[in-house]
Design an enzyme around this catalytic site. Structure first.
Site, PDB file in Angstrom:
ATOM      1  N   GLU A   1      -7.811   2.582  -4.999  1.00  0.00           N
ATOM      2  CA  GLU A   1      -8.713   2.339  -3.872  1.00  0.00           C
ATOM      3  C   GLU A   1      -9.623   3.538  -3.701  1.00  0.00           C
ATOM      4  O   GLU A   1      -9.164   4.683  -3.669  1.00  0.00           O
ATOM      5  CB  GLU A   1      -7.888   2.108  -2.611  1.00  0.00           C
TER       6      GLU A   1
ATOM      7  N   GLU B   1       0.859  -1.185   0.000  1.00  0.00           N
ATOM      8  CA  GLU B   1       0.000   0.000   0.000  1.00  0.00           C
ATOM      9  C   GLU B   1       0.888   1.225   0.000  1.00  0.00           C
ATOM     10  O   GLU B   1       1.772   1.357   0.845  1.00  0.00           O
ATOM     11  CB  GLU B   1      -0.914   0.004   1.228  1.00  0.00           C
TER      12      GLU B   1
ATOM     13  N   GLU C   1      -7.117  -4.431   7.241  1.00  0.00           N
ATOM     14  CA  GLU C   1      -6.053  -3.508   7.621  1.00  0.00           C
ATOM     15  C   GLU C   1      -6.071  -3.322   9.137  1.00  0.00           C
ATOM     16  O   GLU C   1      -7.098  -3.477   9.791  1.00  0.00           O
ATOM     17  CB  GLU C   1      -6.226  -2.161   6.927  1.00  0.00           C
TER      18      GLU C   1
ATOM     19  N   ASN D   1      -4.598   5.502  -3.326  1.00  0.00           N
ATOM     20  CA  ASN D   1      -5.910   6.135  -3.285  1.00  0.00           C
ATOM     21  C   ASN D   1      -5.915   7.395  -4.119  1.00  0.00           C
ATOM     22  O   ASN D   1      -4.879   8.019  -4.308  1.00  0.00           O
ATOM     23  CB  ASN D   1      -6.274   6.489  -1.843  1.00  0.00           C
TER      24      ASN D   1
ATOM     25  N   ASP E   1     -12.571   0.746  -0.247  1.00  0.00           N
ATOM     26  CA  ASP E   1     -11.899   0.927   1.032  1.00  0.00           C
ATOM     27  C   ASP E   1     -12.908   1.226   2.139  1.00  0.00           C
ATOM     28  O   ASP E   1     -13.994   1.759   1.902  1.00  0.00           O
ATOM     29  CB  ASP E   1     -10.898   2.078   0.900  1.00  0.00           C
TER      30      ASP E   1
END
Length: 835
Positions: free
Chosen positions: A689, A599, A776, A657, A719
């Site tokens: 995301e 990520e 997460e 993102n 997300d």
């Protein structure tokens, strides 16, 4: 009830200089007037009809002076000035001082002045008369004593007039400056035009009056005609000023009047606070009508104007007599309410205003519903001047609109355009517009600068000639492709710095101690276990769909969980704006323990603020076009890093993102397609995301953008599933590849049966729809085992690794050994009891 004139009270906190001025002026007046007053005894010329006519008119006219209308008695016109200055020209200083003092006492009683104020007024007139008399004495003398006046007499009279005005106006302006504070010249300049017109005209009438008195006393009353003209001019001037401070549509005070009122009320309430009196809070309420534009568009501006007049009348019936209601323009009104003890009084007034606006307004039989949003700013908590209070009330008003509420009090966290945030936004723009600089130091996860060996690729790394982000046959001028690569690494550009030979570390015979030292020392760990992009990764790195990303534009809203982070990696920016870099947190397949992706998280190290909070950075950037630059920077850096890893033999996917603003246009799709093609990265290596809030902003345009990304081959992850506008329709309609369980549920699932039920249900639902599930916030072993038992596909969190720069990630991959969970009694998911 009209409030008492504040100039009748001594200024709190400035008593000593103010009283010093008052005492000094009074003392000087006594000194300069004693001898002239004593000399009045036995003067036969004082028995003339002309003198007594002037004296009576001076005292009588001052019994009813002209006071400008309005809420502040700033400048009053005293006709006695004309007569006493004429007495000075014709009879000398003593008679002029005597008549002026009597006139001042009469006007002081009439206007309700405090005794010390009346004494000061008499003293400042005396000083002005004495200064003018001194100028007259510098002339030929005998002015208006029977001979024909010459040019020298006229010049002397003109000089005396100017001197009288300068001394009088200077003393009054200085006293007001010490009384109310502020700068002297701006306040003095503001009232100068009115004084020149009114008082100057009176002074210029004095020589004419003396000339008439020489002929006969019967001509003296005729001066009342020009005096009336002066009175009328002052009245018309004041009327024009008042009209300039009124709104022509509603007749309410306008923005100019509001500014003057707030300035005066701030002074009054500052004195109350200094004296410890109650009611020391001043509230500024800003009111914006809701749905007013709909009335204008549907019924026309004429009906809209009538609606504003009716609303103004309603608001006038709500406010207290001592409060000021103003119309600022359009559909905005403002209320200044003083004498409050706190925010509760302001809220109570705002509640009455809201209730008045709730009732429909009937125009021509048609009921119109108009509500309002009200913002409140308090003095001194939210500002000490008009500009600050108005801006903060405006922020509170828009906060109320945004929350669909009626009333909001200013809060700093709602101010997205404060000076500090504007400066932060400017710094962010500068650091984004600057490209990465060669030779810039790389920081580790703890903020410390990493040695060059950790911050650069090793000499043996297998990278293309144009740099680690390019294919051999591609254009070397694009992002990530250096046309002239520096074989010496970043430090080679600093040719003026001497190279230091690394100090050898002492070898430890004890293997356990050696392992401890190696694990604690990153330099030693890197030397003993080379783990740079040239090294082969441990075990197979699974492909498959990309993993989840950071928050908007690569910035996660998890600053506390991520722990302290420095800046590192390919940093950009200048020394004044700091460095921007990408951090990467591994995502691991729970069943096999293999790393399946990373990520991408953005970090900004500011030279003055340190590490900028990611959520604050997003709030600042999303309000402006800087968000576009931020997204471009993240996309460029992540794709370039994927190309570098590919060139080094590391196959990873990265997810990032993007902002809601980016999803409203196709520009993000074109940008990603161009970067992927330019650096030779396959689309399945990248994943975007999005949050459910982004879907709700503009579903049609967002869906079109997501569809194009899906057609490009870039996967989409949803997300924070379950924390926003959760809808199963999203899982069915959108081209999703992955669902990400929010950390707020994962962190508590080991102890909270409700959180565990939400996580388990999300995993089962996504699995039934053929979607991957990534959890997460995995920070302990028990959570890891519970997720495995629930069938979760992948996880990320501090249990595996913290976010780290790309160079540290390569070293971590070299050390990492896959670990699979085994069945354990602790892996039983908590279940809630039936209610």
């Amino acid at each position: 009830m009209e409030p008492a004139d504040p100039r009748n009270r001594l200024p709190s906190g400035r008593e000593t200089p103010f009283l010093g001025l008052v005492a000094g002026v009074i003392g000087l007046a006594v000194v300069v007037s004693v001898l002239p007053l004593v000399g009045l005894v036995g003067r036969p010329d004082l028995l003339s009809a002309a003198f007594w006519t002037m004296a009576v008119l001076a005292v009588g006219c001052d019994a009813r002076p002209f006071v400008p209308s309005g809420r502040r008695q700033t400048s009053a016109v005293f006709p006695s000035t004309c007569f006493t200055f004429a007495i000075l020209l014709g009879w000398g200083l003593g008679p002029a001082v005597l008549v002026q003092t009597v006139a001042v006492v009469v006007s002081g009683v009439r206007l309700g002045h405090a005794p010390w104020r009346t004494a000061f007024n008499a003293a400042q007139y005396t000083c002005a008369l004495a200064a003018a008399y001194l100028v007259l004495r510098l002339g030929p003398g005998g002015l208006f004593d029977g001979h024909r006046p010459g040019w020298t007499d006229v010049l002397a009279a003109a000089g005396a007039t100017v001197t009288w005005f300068a001394v009088n106006y200077g003393l009054v302006s200085t006293a007001l400056r010490l009384r109310f504070g502020g700068r002297w010249w701006p306040a003095a300049r503001q009232g100068l035009p009115f004084e020149l017109l009114s008082t100057g005209s009176l002074l210029l009438l004095a020589p004419v009056l003396v000339t008439a008195a020489r002929a006969t006393a019967a001509l003296i009353p005729l001066v009342l005609v020009p005096l009336f003209a002066v009175y009328r001019m002052a009245y018309l001037s004041d009327e024009q000023e008042q009209l300039a401070a009124l709104d022509p549509l509603t007749g309410l005070p306008n923005r100019k009047a509001l500014l003057a009122e707030v300035a005066e009320q701030v002074h009054r309430h500052a004195e109350r606070v200094a004296r410890g009196e109650p009611g020391g809070r001043l509230a500024l309420l800003l009111i914006d009508l809701d749905r007013f534009k709909n009335v204008n568009d549907a019924l026309g501006h004429a009906v809209g104007d009538r609606l504003l007049v009716e609303v103004g009348a309603r608001l006038a019936g709500v406010v207290r007599d001592r409060d000021l209601l103003a119309r600022l323009g359009g559909d905005e009104f403002a209320i200044v309410a003083g004498g409050l003890d706190g925010v509760d009084g302001a809220r109570e007034l705002a509640g009455r205003v809201a209730a008045a606006l709730t009732e429909p307004v009937s125009l021509d039989g048609l009921p119109l519903d108009v509500g309002g949003s009200i913002g409140i700013a308090l003095y001194p908590e939210h500002g000490a001047d008009y500009a600050t209070l108005m801006r903060h009330a405006d922020v509170a008003m828009y906060d109320a609109k945004h929350r669909h509420d009626t009333v909001a009090v200013y809060a700093a966290e709602s101010d997205h355009h404060s000076a500090e945030r504007l400066g932060l936004l400017a710094d962010l723009r500068r650091v984004l517009e600057a490209r990465p600089a060669a030779g810039r130091p790389v920081r580790g996860g703890d903020g410390a600068v990493l040695p060059p060996r950790l911050a650069t690729d090793p000499p043996g790394a297998d990278t293309p000639a144009g740099g680690p982000g390019c294919d051999a046959g591609r254009d070397p001028g694009g992002p990530g492709c250096d046309a002239d690569p520096d074989p010496g690494g970043p430090a080679a550009g600093r040719w003026w710095l001497p190279r230091r030979r690394p100090r050898p570390a002492p070898a430890q015979p004890d293997e356990l101690l050696n392992r401890i030292l190696t694990g604690a020392d990153p330099v030693r760990r890197h030397r003993d276990h080379p783990a740079l992009p040239g090294s082969s990764p441990v075990g197979p790195v699974r492909g498959g769909p990309p993993g989840p990303t950071g928050r908007e534009a690569g910035l996660p809203a998890r600053s506390a969980a991520d722990g302290p982070a420095g800046t590192g990696g390919p940093a950009g920016g200048t020394g004044e704006t700091g460095e921007i870099t990408m951090y990467y947190q591994p995502q691991v397949a729970i069943a096999t323990g293999e790393v399946v992706g990373v990520e991408a998280l953005l970090r900004w190290w500011h030279p003055r603020r340190g590490m900028v909070d990611p959520e604050e950075l997003i709030r600042v950037a999303e309000q402006s076009a800087v968000m576009r630059l931020l997204t471009h920077r993240v996309v460029d850096d992540v794709v370039e890093q994927l190309a570098k890893w590919s060139a080094a033999g590391i196959t990873l996917r990265a997810s990032l993102n993007v902002s809601v603003r980016d999803l409203h246009t196709d520009e993000i799709v074109d940008r990603i397609a161009d970067r992927l093609a330019h650096c030779g990265v396959r689309p399945e290596r990248l994943q975007l995301e999005i949050t459910e809030g982004a879907l709700m902003a503009d579903p049609r345009r967002v869906l079109a953008t997501i569809t194009r990304l899906h057609q490009l081959g870039v996967a989409i992850s949803l997300d924070d599933f379950g924390t926003g506008y959760s809808s199963l329709q999203h899982l069915r309609r959108l081209p999703l590849a992955e669902v990400k369980v929010d950390r707020s549920f994962v962190l508590g699932m080991a102890d909270d049966a409700d959180d565990a039920a939400i996580v388990r249900s999300t995993i089962e639902l996504a699995g039934a729809l053929g979607l991957r599930v990534v959890a997460e916030g995995v920070e302990d072993e028990r959570t890891w085992r519970l997720l495995h038992a629930a069938g979760c596909d992948a996880a990320q969190g501090w249990f595996y690794a913290r976010p780290m720069p790309a160079e540290e990630l390569a070293a971590w991959l070299a050390r990492y050994r896959p670990l699979s969970p085994v069945p354990s009694p602790d892996a039983e998911i908590p279940r809630r009891h039936a209610r």
